[in-house]
Design a protein around this motif. Sequence first.
Motif, PDB file in Angstrom:
ATOM      1  N   SER A 137      35.657  50.796  35.494  1.00 25.52           N
ATOM      2  CA  SER A 137      35.226  51.796  36.467  1.00 25.52           C
ATOM      3  C   SER A 137      33.711  51.941  36.439  1.00 25.52           C
ATOM      4  CB  SER A 137      35.878  53.147  36.143  1.00 25.52           C
ATOM      5  OG  SER A 137      35.381  54.153  36.988  1.00 25.52           O
ATOM      6  N   HIS A 188      41.233  45.437  43.971  1.00 28.48           N
ATOM      7  CA  HIS A 188      40.725  46.743  43.524  1.00 28.48           C
ATOM      8  C   HIS A 188      41.826  47.799  43.579  1.00 28.48           C
ATOM      9  CE1 HIS A 188      39.897  48.675  47.641  1.00 28.48           C
ATOM     10  NE2 HIS A 188      40.254  47.446  47.953  1.00 28.48           N
ATOM     11  N   GLY A 222      42.088  50.013  37.189  1.00 26.51           N
ATOM     12  CA  GLY A 222      41.055  49.028  37.472  1.00 26.51           C
ATOM     13  C   GLY A 222      40.689  48.141  36.311  1.00 26.51           C
TER      14      GLY A 222
END
Length: 748
Positions: free
Chosen positions: A65, A141, A470
């Motif tokens: 992130s 993503h 992520g």
Amino acid sequence: MTIENPRILLVDSYDSFTHNLAALCRRSIPGCSVHIIKNDELSIESLRPNLRYFSAILVGPGPGSPDNAEDIGIVRDLWKLQDDDLLPIFGVCLGLQSLALESGGTLGRLKVVKHGQISQVQHTSSDIFQGVGEVHAVRYHSLHVTVPTGGSIEELGWVDEEENGHVVMAIKHHRRPFWAVQYHPESVRTEGGGCEVLVNFWSLAQGWSRAAGRRQTPWNPSIAGKVGTLWPYNHPQRTNKLTAPSSKNLLISRSVHLPQLKSTRICEYLGVLEERSKFVLLDSAASPGRFSVIGSLLPTSLQVAYCVGDSCVSLISGNHTTSDELGAHDIWQWLATYMRSKRVANGNPSIPFWGGFVGYLSYELGLPTLEVASIHTKKKAHPDVNLVFVERSIVLDTDTGTLHIQSILPNDESWVDKVVQDLTDLAHSEEQSRKPTAVLSLSPISTVILPDRKRYIAKIDRAKECLFSGDSYELCVTAQTKISIPHHQTKQSTTSTSWDRYLQLKKLNPAPHSAYLRLHPTTLISSSPERFLSYSRPPNSVCQLRPIKGTIRKADGITRAVAEKALAGSPKEVAENLMIVDLIRHDLHGIVGDNVTVSQFCGVEEYETVWQLVSVIEGQADPSAPVDEELGWNVLKASLPPGSMTGAPKKRSVEILQHLEDKEREVYSGVFGYWDVGGGGDWSVTIRSCFKHDDLSTKPSFNSNEEWTIGAGGAITALSDSEAEWDEMILKLSSVLKSFGITPPTSY
């Protein structure tokens, strides 16, 4: 002003697609040089004085992130550059998220994760999209950004979708020369928004530099190495010509047409039934395999064993074991040096194996290359490198029925002639191959420990959380099954029950890349469907990888059309395959440079018992570049562990998997195969396999056990259903369990 010989700084956030982005950059910006640095390699203070040597920066994608300092590193500082330090920057994925976050945007999670998914991107047809038509872009993503109205950044591209609503796909900064895209322009399946967008970025970057009066400072060789590594990388082993083989290294070979003689019969002629002896067979047991390689080992044949972390390599010949210190070299360099001294050039180029190393490389052998330390400290039962140097071999061409009897030992014509005569007599005799035991079933006192269903499903759920956050796009989660068989149940100790099990596995699950490797202390039997890497002999070696993601078993009504709809028509199956294709392209680009192609994407191929979704990626070094005579070997080192058995990005995925899985995988999900003395090689993924530990220092007692390990698993994506993934793992496991006479329950 047109910048000549531009230099681009590419910031890598430990992604598995970075070299693909470097290759795209070189295609889009004529004559550019690309330097790559890790996002935590330099501080902004040490980097800032050297930015004047660069025309622009690319901020690549990566796991994690943008609000996590460890994930983003120096990137957040780049958006704050001032005055003379300022230069054009283009961000990708994590790069876009970081730019948005530092410019007042907000970060959130997508309701439906997009990993390996293709979306049509709407855009303004301006700036980086000037003159660009339709954009079909690959997305990796789970996080997305929201751009504030009236702020310093402006939206250039977006998607509007039912599951996630409005999602930003491209932005620019109003006052600074910063542009970014959320999707992956470097993906093999991105169309319209790849090279076209980078070309526009470069045009805009040059325009900004002209207006700002910024000029790239001529390169100063004294700073080489201080600002990242120049890509393509200059590998030190590359030379202007191949090493000439010694005049003593000659291949003796004879061929004989004996189509009625099968590989198993040849193995029994060569003594495979002696359980305590070494033996190697790489068996093309089903279509589309062609060549089977059988070693005729001598008692003194050199076996090389090595465990990750050791400072020396073990050399085993007969009953003697010596150690050789690695010193400043690693095991890969040691093996390459040894093979250089054994190089042979006079063999038939149509025969893939003339002699050389045969054996396996473990999953954990790939961890040091990724700079990942193993968290499991248990003493190893199986070496990470276990190879034997084969000097006498028989290669069976299953297409033509021709046998090639070969030796690289000096003056060994008499052995070759004898084997030709013996096999000819055997083929024309009425003697039949020994019949294996019907099924080597287990007695009630044997122990079978299957994976725990609840624990496995919990692993899948934890893996999916890593995808949503992520940290990964895909994770290959695996589990082990243990089988313990009392020795007094397995006949006499000198008779090979492991060979019987191999024959059962081959019969029940025939595969193009089967193997029987008995290299004490490890015996490996495999019916792998997946070739990992093959490389042709130098010069001009071609490296080919063939990842399989997507399988459907043959059955009544499962025609090619049905299989293609179920596999190539499945967004989940195609996404799994695409992620590994892009990962493999990155690994190949890192060694061969620009010349990487995908010659087949998600083709449905027919195998003996299944339909498979297979892609083919090939790489070849620039013919004008110096020769790398170990090109394929270096690609193998850079590509382990196999991406199809880890996920992407590979480094972060491997770290996550170590915590999800409570033990080392060892032999399972590594590779097995050969490295030929002519320089070629062929390695398959160690799946649909089982292996056991053999302690030859003591004879089996009545109370001792024969211990087998079987690994199985599957790729977990955001689209995975936990129950379905459990069922898939059990299905893969069952193909090997059947060779033990075990049918696992469908649910427990």
